[in-house]
Design an enzyme around this catalytic site. Structure first.
Site, PDB file in Angstrom:
ATOM      1  N   HIS A   1       4.196   7.506  -5.185  1.00  0.00           N
ATOM      2  CA  HIS A   1       5.164   7.270  -4.039  1.00  0.00           C
ATOM      3  C   HIS A   1       6.620   8.228  -4.102  1.00  0.00           C
ATOM      4  CE1 HIS A   1       2.383   4.345  -3.217  1.00  0.00           C
ATOM      5  NE2 HIS A   1       2.597   4.413  -2.119  1.00  0.00           N
TER       6      HIS A   1
ATOM      7  N   ARG B   1       1.391  -0.061   9.312  1.00  0.00           N
ATOM      8  CA  ARG B   1       0.481  -0.863   8.287  1.00  0.00           C
ATOM      9  C   ARG B   1       1.216  -1.785   7.906  1.00  0.00           C
ATOM     10  NH1 ARG B   1      -1.099   2.453   2.890  1.00  0.00           N
ATOM     11  NH2 ARG B   1       1.099   1.913   2.387  1.00  0.00           N
TER      12      ARG B   1
ATOM     13  N   GLU C   1      -9.834   2.595   2.266  1.00  0.00           N
ATOM     14  CA  GLU C   1      -9.512   2.974   0.901  1.00  0.00           C
ATOM     15  C   GLU C   1     -10.147   2.417  -0.155  1.00  0.00           C
ATOM     16  OE1 GLU C   1      -5.273   2.224   0.646  1.00  0.00           O
ATOM     17  OE2 GLU C   1      -5.129   0.542   1.676  1.00  0.00           O
TER      18      GLU C   1
ATOM     19  N   ASP D   1      -6.100   6.093  -2.303  1.00  0.00           N
ATOM     20  CA  ASP D   1      -6.560   5.099  -2.963  1.00  0.00           C
ATOM     21  C   ASP D   1      -8.210   5.507  -2.876  1.00  0.00           C
ATOM     22  OD1 ASP D   1      -4.653   3.460  -4.140  1.00  0.00           O
ATOM     23  OD2 ASP D   1      -4.231   2.587  -2.178  1.00  0.00           O
TER      24      ASP D   1
ATOM     25  N   ARG E   1      -4.408   7.073  -9.919  1.00  0.00           N
ATOM     26  CA  ARG E   1      -3.858   8.408  -9.288  1.00  0.00           C
ATOM     27  C   ARG E   1      -2.571   8.651  -9.656  1.00  0.00           C
ATOM     28  NH1 ARG E   1      -2.595   5.152  -3.345  1.00  0.00           N
ATOM     29  NH2 ARG E   1      -0.476   6.309  -3.186  1.00  0.00           N
TER      30      ARG E   1
ATOM     31  N   CYS F   1      -4.707   9.116   6.708  1.00  0.00           N
ATOM     32  CA  CYS F   1      -3.410   9.343   6.116  1.00  0.00           C
ATOM     33  C   CYS F   1      -3.246   9.497   4.601  1.00  0.00           C
ATOM     34  CB  CYS F   1      -2.935   7.677   6.847  1.00  0.00           C
ATOM     35  SG  CYS F   1      -3.433   6.216   6.252  1.00  0.00           S
TER      36      CYS F   1
HETATM   37  C1  PEP Z   1      -3.899   5.841   0.770  1.00  0.00           C
HETATM   38  O1  PEP Z   1      -4.202   5.071  -0.158  1.00  0.00           O
HETATM   39  O2  PEP Z   1      -4.435   6.810   0.875  1.00  0.00           O
HETATM   40  C2  PEP Z   1      -2.564   5.429   1.558  1.00  0.00           C
HETATM   41  C3  PEP Z   1      -2.277   6.331   2.542  1.00  0.00           C
HETATM   42  O3  PEP Z   1      -1.727   4.459   1.068  1.00  0.00           O
HETATM   43  P1  PEP Z   1      -0.860   4.312  -0.123  1.00  0.00           P
HETATM   44  O4  PEP Z   1      -0.562   5.827  -0.558  1.00  0.00           O
HETATM   45  O5  PEP Z   1       0.478   3.854   0.436  1.00  0.00           O
HETATM   46  O6  PEP Z   1      -1.540   3.771  -1.246  1.00  0.00           O
HETATM   47 MG    MG Z   2      -3.486   3.080  -0.421  1.00  0.00          MG
END
Ligand code: PEP
Ligand code: MG
Length: 568
Positions: free
Chosen positions: A187, A330, A429, A453, A463, A500
């Site tokens: 993040h 979301r 995901e 994910d 990740r 996304c």
């Molecule tokens: C994902 O998992 O691809 C996603 C967009 O959500 P986040 O990165 O917030 O887990």
């Molecule tokens: Mg995610």
């Protein structure tokens, strides 16, 4: 030169600001002069108060009243005689040093409050913990870093940046950052891209190899950090910085153009955002939609849940700024690397596989309902679509949707206007959902594939963990087959599919995804114009003709080589 992972484009040149936890250890000797210890304690308390006042004022101005309230609570702690007097008593009666008196007294209160059955008192335990660290740092003469107080141009160096650290960074002065840990989809990296500051993550060693005030270059294009550059290096990177600025000007020419491939096929390019403030950057970068609004940031960096009103204001602001353009919001995706301390959830061995996102919301329906009400009320201000995260089974979707419809009824009965055009979709995901997309497609209005994910769960590779990052393979045929399955299932039911996850903005993935029929690509705002430039050069039909070949390949390497060869 230190190598890491390129997390956010651009070149930054400035001196280092170490955002590292100071060493707060001290020896427990007896004090020789109690009066002197009391004086030291009082002085450290005073300096800490002055600092907190400054941080509070800064936070109020930059982030808002709500967030500044945390510091009011901290200031109260520092002035509370019930806490301070026992410290002084300890010094006077037990010959304790100021450090020991502070630490032991604070710990006693923290333990006492932490175990109380009262949320307010548990929050006070967290406040005491935070402020005593600051006072202790002053007693020990070590610096306690405060990202909010940065007032000169710097590059932030940290082991990792939590989302709330990143949110505090002042864009005006923080020119870039480099961290020891993290990957392209952690993040902090995602935030760096939305703040449009160059960043390199996962270097393993920046906090060791860099000292406060060292001159640093962060090359967010290649993923390198240069420490104490030579004059030649400085000149070369300044040139690179200028070339990048020129390239950006070229991209900007496509800002108001649609995204049309060379054979006339159109797709939509959206952006991922974390806060209403990010929308400006999305529009500046030619975003046609918000493909993912991560609402977690409304819940983070504070001591309590956001109210319905606060959420309504944020959602309304995003919708209004986007006008008629779609906004996919979301619902709360807490858990994994996004923690909420104030919820006091038990620690888990595998947080990424644990009690998070929709799992948390379906059990804490009061939290969920508050968010849904805020969203429904905001729906009249724009083109809202609601998306549930981490859906693993159809029952979860049905349950979540039923709660949404229930709140919609409630609002209507209360006489509140709610849009009747809200599409309701899910993130894909989790592999179970990607595999059974056909069944889901009959019930959802749309899918958005969350590859960040989806890849980690499919490849069983965390990740956030660089040691297994070699397994984190977006182009692996397993991933491509899942993505293709989702797109086919949706199109068979005339539903649209977006993506996304970070893969949607990846120049090697883009031609593949175009060929697989993806309808919407949602990415960091700064990736939109390069992606539009690229798609205009590609033929969707030609890429679609490679579909079967790509899906039957054996390795990610093969896929990558093939795509490079065909798109050169
Ligand atoms: C994902 O998992 O691809 C996603 C967009 O959500 P986040 O990165 O917030 O887990
Ligand atoms: Mg995610």
């Amino acid at each position: 030169m230190i190598q890491g992972i390129a997390a956010s484009n651009g070149i930054a040149i400035a001196k280092a600001y170490m955002l590292t936890a100071p060493d707060l250890s001290f020896s427990k000797n007896n004090a020789e002069n109690p009066n002197l210890e009391v004086e030291r304690l009082e002085k450290a308390l005073e300096v800490s108060k002055q600092e907190l006042e400054k941080i509070k004022a800064h936070t109020k101005k930059e982030i808002g009243d709500e967030h500044a309230e945390i510091f009011s609570a901290h200031l109260l702690v520092l002035s509370d005689p019930e806490l301070i007097n026992p410290m002084k008593e300890k010094i006077n009666t037990e010959n304790a040093t100021a450090e020991a008196a502070l630490d032991e007294t604070a710990n006693m209160f923290i333990e006492m409050f932490k175990n109380m059955d009262n949320e307010y008192m548990r929050e006070r335990a967290a406040d005491i913990h935070d402020v005593t660290k600051r006072v202790l740092a002053h007693l020990l003469g070590v610096t306690f870093p405060d990202p909010a107080l940065i007032d000169e141009e710097v590059i932030v160096i940290a082991n990792d940046l939590t989302p709330s650290d990143t949110a505090q960074l002042n864009r005006q002065f923080v020119k870039g950052f480099a961290t020891d840990i993290g990957g392209r989809t952690s993040h902090s990296a995602i935030m760096a891209r939305s703040l449009e500051i160059p960043a390199v993550v996962g270097t393993k060693q920046v906090t060791k190899d860099i000292q406060k005030d060292d001159m640093i270059i962060v090359d967010g294009i290649e993923g390198n950090v240069i420490v104490k550059p030579s004059d030649e290096q400085l000149a070369a990177y300044k040139e690179k910085q200028e070339a990048f600025a020129k390239q950006k000007e070229e991209w900007a020419k496509l800002k108001d153009e649609p995204t049309i491939a060379s054979d006339g096929e159109q797709v939509e390019l959206g952006a991922n955002i974390g806060t209403p403030q990010d929308v400006e950057g999305v529009l500046d970068n030619g975003g046609e939609a918000i493909g993912l609004y991560r609402t977690e940031f409304l819940y983070m960096g504070k001591n309590e849940l956001p109210t319905e009103e606060e959420q309504y204001d944020a959602y309304k602001s995003v919708l209004e700024q986007m006008g008629k353009k779609p906004v996919v919001v979301r619902t709360l995706d807490i858990g994994g690397d996004k923690e909420l301390n104030y919820l006091d959830l038990p620690e888990e061995l595998n947080p990424f596989l644990g009690f998070r996102a929709i799992r948390f919301c379906l059990e804490n329906t009061d939290v969920f309902r508050t968010q849904l009400r805020a969203l429904l009320r905001a729906s009249v201000h724009g083109n809202l679509k609601i998306m549930f995260p981490m859906i693993a089974t159809l029952e979860e979707f049905r349950q979540a949707k039923a709660i949404l419809l229930d709140e919609k009824d409630n609002l209507k009965q209360e006489g509140v206007k709610v849009s009747d055009q809200i599409e309701v979709g899910i993130m894909v995901e989790i592999p179970s959902t990607a595999v059974t997309a056909k069944q889901f497609a009959k019930e959802v209005d749309f899918f958005s594939i969350g590859t960040n994910d989806l890849i980690q769960y499919t490849m069983a590779a965390d990740r956030m963990n660089e040691r297994v990052s070699y397994l984190y393979q977006p182009y692996h045929p397993a991933i491509l087959n899942l993505v293709s399955n989702v797109i086919e299932a949706a199109h068979a039911e005339n539903k649209w599919v977006g993506m996304c996850g970070e893969m949607a903005g990846d120049p090697i993935a883009i031609p593949i995804l175009l060929g697989l029929g993806l309808d919407e690509f949602s990415m960091s705002a700064t990736s939109i114009l390069p992606a539009r430039t690229q798609i205009r050069e590609l033929s969707k039909e030609k890429m679609a003709s490679y579909k079967d070949k790509l899906l039957s390949m054996a390795t990610a390497e093969e896929v990558m080589e093939f795509v490079k060869e065909k798109t050169e």
